[in-house]
Design a protein around this motif. Structure first.
Motif, PDB file in Angstrom:
ATOM      1  N   LYS A 106      44.048 -64.231  90.721  1.00  0.00           N
ATOM      2  CA  LYS A 106      43.930 -62.873  91.561  1.00  0.00           C
ATOM      3  C   LYS A 106      43.205 -61.954  91.157  1.00  0.00           C
ATOM      4  N   ARG A 139      27.401 -51.831  95.724  1.00  0.00           N
ATOM      5  CA  ARG A 139      27.178 -51.691  97.204  1.00  0.00           C
ATOM      6  C   ARG A 139      27.131 -49.954  97.297  1.00  0.00           C
ATOM      7  N   GLU A 195      39.485 -61.878  90.924  1.00  0.00           N
ATOM      8  CA  GLU A 195      39.079 -61.967  92.304  1.00  0.00           C
ATOM      9  C   GLU A 195      38.992 -60.256  92.843  1.00  0.00           C
ATOM     10  N   GLU A 196      40.165 -59.794  92.541  1.00  0.00           N
ATOM     11  CA  GLU A 196      40.289 -58.279  92.985  1.00  0.00           C
ATOM     12  C   GLU A 196      39.164 -57.398  92.135  1.00  0.00           C
ATOM     13  N   LYS A 197      39.084 -57.907  90.734  1.00  0.00           N
ATOM     14  CA  LYS A 197      37.770 -57.099  90.008  1.00  0.00           C
ATOM     15  C   LYS A 197      36.753 -57.427  90.562  1.00  0.00           C
ATOM     16  N   LEU A 198      36.250 -58.636  90.977  1.00  0.00           N
ATOM     17  CA  LEU A 198      35.138 -58.908  91.594  1.00  0.00           C
ATOM     18  C   LEU A 198      34.660 -58.084  92.858  1.00  0.00           C
ATOM     19  N   GLN A 199      35.586 -57.965  93.720  1.00  0.00           N
ATOM     20  CA  GLN A 199      35.618 -57.157  95.003  1.00  0.00           C
ATOM     21  C   GLN A 199      35.235 -55.867  94.565  1.00  0.00           C
ATOM     22  N   ARG A 200      36.055 -55.029  93.568  1.00  0.00           N
ATOM     23  CA  ARG A 200      35.776 -53.872  93.341  1.00  0.00           C
ATOM     24  C   ARG A 200      34.527 -53.725  92.781  1.00  0.00           C
ATOM     25  N   ARG A 215      31.829 -55.458  93.395  1.00  0.00           N
ATOM     26  CA  ARG A 215      30.719 -55.429  94.574  1.00  0.00           C
ATOM     27  C   ARG A 215      30.997 -54.268  95.351  1.00  0.00           C
ATOM     28  N   GLU A 216      32.042 -53.800  95.617  1.00  0.00           N
ATOM     29  CA  GLU A 216      32.093 -52.236  96.351  1.00  0.00           C
ATOM     30  C   GLU A 216      31.427 -51.367  95.440  1.00  0.00           C
TER      31      GLU A 216
END
Length: 185
Positions: free
Chosen positions: A57, A71, A60-65, A67-68
């Motif tokens: 988890k 961007r 996954e959160e690190k990947l989302q951060r 990506r953000e």
């Protein structure tokens, strides 16, 4: 002395039924784990599963951060490149204004009325919509209407004033009357 060691211990009174059942369960668990290891399956305790899930988890959160953040960086780069291209268009296409203009041209910047001193030909071109006024580094410059259109698509806040060419209504009773050139507002 036939029988298993467990049976012999029970008969001798050295172990009770509960201890025998516990030993059987342990032995069954060990053989099951040994078979699973041979097959490639590993039984994990609940704490280890929870730790692995928490780690997954967190990844996954690190990947989302990430990506953000990527961007946001791309948006910032895009904004900077648009700003640079608009400034370049302004500088390349600016029309020089006379230092001592004889005619004042009034326009609205936000909520205030500003004045530019231009010559007669520039005033006519501004009134017809052939030229536009743009903001550049705290001052105002004149640019052609086509360039102003391109800049307003990218950064509309840079274009301060631009006259729209109005279509003449065929039913307009005052269409034959021209507005006097010396009328200033």
């Amino acid at each position: 002395m036939a029988g298993s060691l467990q049976d012999q211990l029970l008969k001798a009174g050295l172990a009770n039924k509960q201890q025998a059942n516990k030993a059987k369960a342990e032995k069954r668990k060990q053989t099951k784990q040994a078979k699973a290891v041979k097959k490639g399956e590993v039984f994990k305790d609940p704490e280890q599963l929870e730790r692995e899930q928490a780690i997954a988890k967190a990844k996954e959160e690190k990947l989302q951060r990430d990506r953000e953040l990527n961007r946001q960086r791309e948006d910032e780069l895009t904004r900077r490149s648009i700003d640079a291209s608009c400034v370049q268009m302004l500088m390349q296409n600016s029309i020089s204004m006379p230092h001592e203009g004889e005619v004042e041209y009034n326009f609205v910047d936000g909520t205030t009325i500003k004045k530019l001193y231009v010559n007669k030909t520039l005033q006519e071109q501004l009134a017809k919509g052939n030229l536009a006024i743009a903001a550049s580094k705290g001052s105002y410059i004149l640019i052609p209407a086509g360039v102003a259109e391109k800049i307003s698509e990218r950064r509309p806040e840079l274009i301060i004033s631009r006259q729209k060419v109005e279509e003449i209504d065929p039913d307009d009773p005052y269409a034959d009357y021209q507005i006097p050139d010396d009328l200033m507002w």
